[in-house]
Motif scaffolding. Structure first.
Motif, PDB file in Angstrom:
ATOM      1  N   MET A  56       9.433  17.165  17.771  1.00 27.65           N
ATOM      2  CA  MET A  56       8.300  16.280  17.521  1.00 27.65           C
ATOM      3  C   MET A  56       6.978  16.756  18.137  1.00 27.65           C
ATOM      4  O   MET A  56       5.942  16.709  17.472  1.00 27.65           O
ATOM      5  N   PRO A  57       6.936  17.202  19.411  1.00 25.20           N
ATOM      6  CA  PRO A  57       5.643  17.623  19.970  1.00 25.20           C
ATOM      7  C   PRO A  57       4.963  18.706  19.132  1.00 25.20           C
ATOM      8  O   PRO A  57       3.755  18.644  18.883  1.00 25.20           O
ATOM      9  N   MET A  58       5.762  19.678  18.655  1.00 23.36           N
ATOM     10  CA  MET A  58       5.173  20.763  17.860  1.00 23.36           C
ATOM     11  C   MET A  58       4.620  20.224  16.542  1.00 23.36           C
ATOM     12  O   MET A  58       3.538  20.625  16.100  1.00 23.36           O
ATOM     13  N   VAL A  59       5.351  19.281  15.922  1.00 17.41           N
ATOM     14  CA  VAL A  59       4.860  18.678  14.683  1.00 17.41           C
ATOM     15  C   VAL A  59       3.532  17.975  14.927  1.00 17.41           C
ATOM     16  O   VAL A  59       2.587  18.079  14.134  1.00 17.41           O
ATOM     17  N   LEU A  60       3.446  17.272  16.073  1.00 20.56           N
ATOM     18  CA  LEU A  60       2.215  16.540  16.382  1.00 20.56           C
ATOM     19  C   LEU A  60       1.058  17.490  16.632  1.00 20.56           C
ATOM     20  O   LEU A  60      -0.078  17.231  16.214  1.00 20.56           O
ATOM     21  N   ILE A  61       1.329  18.621  17.324  1.00 20.25           N
ATOM     22  CA  ILE A  61       0.262  19.591  17.569  1.00 20.25           C
ATOM     23  C   ILE A  61      -0.218  20.165  16.230  1.00 20.25           C
ATOM     24  O   ILE A  61      -1.422  20.286  15.982  1.00 20.25           O
ATOM     25  N   THR A  62       0.758  20.476  15.337  1.00 21.27           N
ATOM     26  CA  THR A  62       0.389  20.957  14.002  1.00 21.27           C
ATOM     27  C   THR A  62      -0.498  19.944  13.291  1.00 21.27           C
ATOM     28  O   THR A  62      -1.536  20.296  12.708  1.00 21.27           O
ATOM     29  N   ALA A  63      -0.083  18.666  13.359  1.00 13.76           N
ATOM     30  CA  ALA A  63      -0.866  17.618  12.704  1.00 13.76           C
ATOM     31  C   ALA A  63      -2.267  17.540  13.303  1.00 13.76           C
ATOM     32  O   ALA A  63      -3.253  17.353  12.580  1.00 13.76           O
ATOM     33  N   GLY A  64      -2.362  17.717  14.634  1.00 16.72           N
ATOM     34  CA  GLY A  64      -3.669  17.691  15.282  1.00 16.72           C
ATOM     35  C   GLY A  64      -4.564  18.814  14.791  1.00 16.72           C
ATOM     36  O   GLY A  64      -5.753  18.597  14.496  1.00 16.72           O
ATOM     37  N   LEU A  65      -3.986  20.023  14.664  1.00 10.23           N
ATOM     38  CA  LEU A  65      -4.778  21.159  14.170  1.00 10.23           C
ATOM     39  C   LEU A  65      -5.218  20.910  12.726  1.00 10.23           C
ATOM     40  O   LEU A  65      -6.356  21.212  12.346  1.00 10.23           O
ATOM     41  N   MET A  66      -4.305  20.316  11.926  1.00  8.15           N
ATOM     42  CA  MET A  66      -4.685  19.978  10.554  1.00  8.15           C
ATOM     43  C   MET A  66      -5.817  18.961  10.541  1.00  8.15           C
ATOM     44  O   MET A  66      -6.721  19.027   9.706  1.00  8.15           O
ATOM     45  N   ALA A  67      -5.758  18.010  11.481  1.00  8.28           N
ATOM     46  CA  ALA A  67      -6.809  16.993  11.550  1.00  8.28           C
ATOM     47  C   ALA A  67      -8.157  17.643  11.852  1.00  8.28           C
ATOM     48  O   ALA A  67      -9.191  17.251  11.297  1.00  8.28           O
ATOM     49  N   ILE A  68      -8.149  18.663  12.743  1.00  7.12           N
ATOM     50  CA  ILE A  68      -9.398  19.375  13.031  1.00  7.12           C
ATOM     51  C   ILE A  68      -9.932  20.018  11.752  1.00  7.12           C
ATOM     52  O   ILE A  68     -11.124  19.935  11.425  1.00  7.12           O
ATOM     53  N   ALA A  69      -8.998  20.661  10.983  1.00  8.00           N
ATOM     54  CA  ALA A  69      -9.422  21.308   9.745  1.00  8.00           C
ATOM     55  C   ALA A  69     -10.015  20.283   8.785  1.00  8.00           C
ATOM     56  O   ALA A  69     -11.042  20.530   8.146  1.00  8.00           O
ATOM     57  N   PHE A  70      -9.368  19.119   8.710  1.00 10.04           N
ATOM     58  CA  PHE A  70      -9.860  18.106   7.771  1.00 10.04           C
ATOM     59  C   PHE A  70     -11.190  17.507   8.219  1.00 10.04           C
ATOM     60  O   PHE A  70     -11.898  16.916   7.417  1.00 10.04           O
TER      61      PHE A  70
END
Lengths: 256, 194
Positions: free
Chosen positions: B173-187
């Motif tokens: 889960m932590p890695m998924v959340l970090i990925t989601a955070g990076l995607m949020a930055i991109a968005f």
């Protein structure tokens, strides 16, 4: 009385909905841009949770088993609407900053989860304290996350500017929420791994919803995987069965 | 012509600029839960597009023609959630009986999104922003499209990084959340489109 205290302790520490069970993540991430918002959201949820737990526990012998989930939702939605109108009238600032997340308390897994797991099966007073305990656990966690995000993202504490360093604005924005939650999850994992090494029981600690949470879809991953596995399962069970039958036959043959 | 322009603006704003998962945090449970494989993620995305578009149209009609004439706008939360839950059940039964191929593709996912917060969130946003029925439906479709885009990208990243060598505590889960955070930055970059 001791039972009520035990319920409070359970909600605040042992089964803390955010930090231990990881339930209700949508509001946790969305409203914790500041400590004040986190506190407001937490207390609103606590009020709804305590009242809905109490009413559901009172009606537990009247509500038929088959339509219990729709009944719970109606009861919860009633209290959420009440809280929404109260906030709109008396705390318009908080109402504005929480916005759409107040009516969305209806679909918070914690509330429906507690109704299903505790209030529907237990007497009124423990259910009330269960609601208060869980709600306070949620409030404390939201406020803590809010304090961290507000401190790093705006260098302030409950709205008071501190001015100690240049704020890292991204922590107040959407990505920051994901990063803070990732950190929390990692700490939880670490505790779980260390606990398992020492042989402690860590089954209570989990990431994501458990099966008693009716409207949250995290456990659906498990369910979808189950569906995909089914065919293999059938094959392997058939193999095991065939092997067992063969053994049995062989044993019988040996006896003869 | 002006209306088409407005609808197009809603389409872009709701699907990319204020993405439903990455900037509004709605529908986070299926986003994190059903994003292990691209195939299941696409199925979930399809079901969400279907349900949200339909439910925002129905909720819009009920609000315009039932709640407003009766002066009962304050009942919106209760009415919407019951209507959405009933609608999803009904759609499931209808598909099972009449459109078998669609049921096979989406059927598994339908019960999972009955009371998903994104569905209720879109219905409430439509009321809050005072969209009409058409604009509301377009907003619903666009929001769901945003969800679809986000979950498929996340599933793609998760498939690629599944066997990477992360520290023990960050796995899952932590890695998924970090990925989601990076995607949020991109968005966040799409905010320029506003």
């Amino acid at each position: 009385m001791s039972k009520s205290l035990e319920r409070l302790y359970n909600g605040l520490v042992k089964e803390n909905p955010t930090l231990v069970l990881m339930l209700g993540m949508c509001p946790t991430l969305a409203v914790t841009t500041s400590a004040y918002n986190g506190l407001g959201m937490g207390l609103t949820t606590t009020a709804v949770l305590a009242m809905s737990n109490m009413i559901i526990s009172m009606l537990r012998k009247v509500i038929p088993d088959k339509i219990r989930i729709p009944s719970f939702i109606v009861i919860i939605a009633t209290f959420v609407t009440l809280m929404q109108l109260l906030l709109q009238a008396y705390m318009p600032d908080l109402y504005k900053s929480l916005g759409i997340y107040i009516p969305l308390i209806v679909v918070n897994c914690i509330i429906l989860g507690r109704a299903e797991a505790y209030a529907y099966k237990n007497p009124v007073i423990p259910s009330l304290f269960d609601g208060i305990g869980m709600g306070l656990g949620f409030t404390v966690s939201l406020t803590l996350i809010g304090i961290v995000r507000e401190f790093i993202g705006g260098c302030s504490f409950f709205g008071n500017e501190l001015g100690w360093f240049a704020p890292v604005g991204i922590f107040k924005m959407a990505p920051g929420a994901f990063f803070v939650l990732a950190l929390l999850c990692a700490i939880q994992n670490k505790i779980k791994i260390e606990g398992a090494k020492k042989g402690k029981d860590v089954s209570k600690i989990q990431s994501g919803c458990n099966s008693d949470c009716a409207n949250c879809a995290i456990d659906c991953e498990k369910r979808i995987d189950d569906i995909e596995i089914t065919q293999e399962d059938i094959d392997s069970t058939a193999k095991i069965n065939a092997a067992a039958i063969e053994k049995e036959l062989a044993a019988k043959g040996g006896e003869k | 012509m002006i209306q088409v322009k407005e609808l197009l603006a809603i389409l872009i704003a709701s699907s990319l600029v204020s993405n439903v998962v990455l900037s509004q945090f709605l529908g986070l449970c299926p986003f994190l839960g059903v994003s292990k494989k691209i195939k299941t993620a696409a199925g979930m995305g399809g079901a969400v597009v279907f349900v949200i578009t339909l439910s925002s149209a129905v909720a819009g009609c009920i609000y315009q023609y039932l709640l407003v004439p009766m002066n009962m706008e304050y009942m919106q939360t209760i009415v919407f959630i019951l209507v959405i839950a009933a609608l999803v059940q009904f759609v499931e039964m209808f598909l099972k009986k009449f459109v078998d191929s669609l049921y096979k593709a989406l059927g598994v996912y339908l019960p999972l999104i009955t009371t998903n917060c994104a569905v209720l969130g879109v219905a409430l946003t439509n009321v809050q922003k005072e969209y009409g029925i058409l604009a509301g439906t377009v907003n619903g479709f666009a929001t769901a499209l945003g969800f679809c885009i986000a979950i498929i990208i996340l599933a793609g990243i998760r498939e690629k990084t599944e066997y990477n060598d992360f520290p023990e505590a960050v796995k899952g889960m932590p890695m998924v959340l970090i990925t989601a955070g990076l995607m949020a930055i991109a968005f966040c970059g799409f905010a320029v489109l506003n």
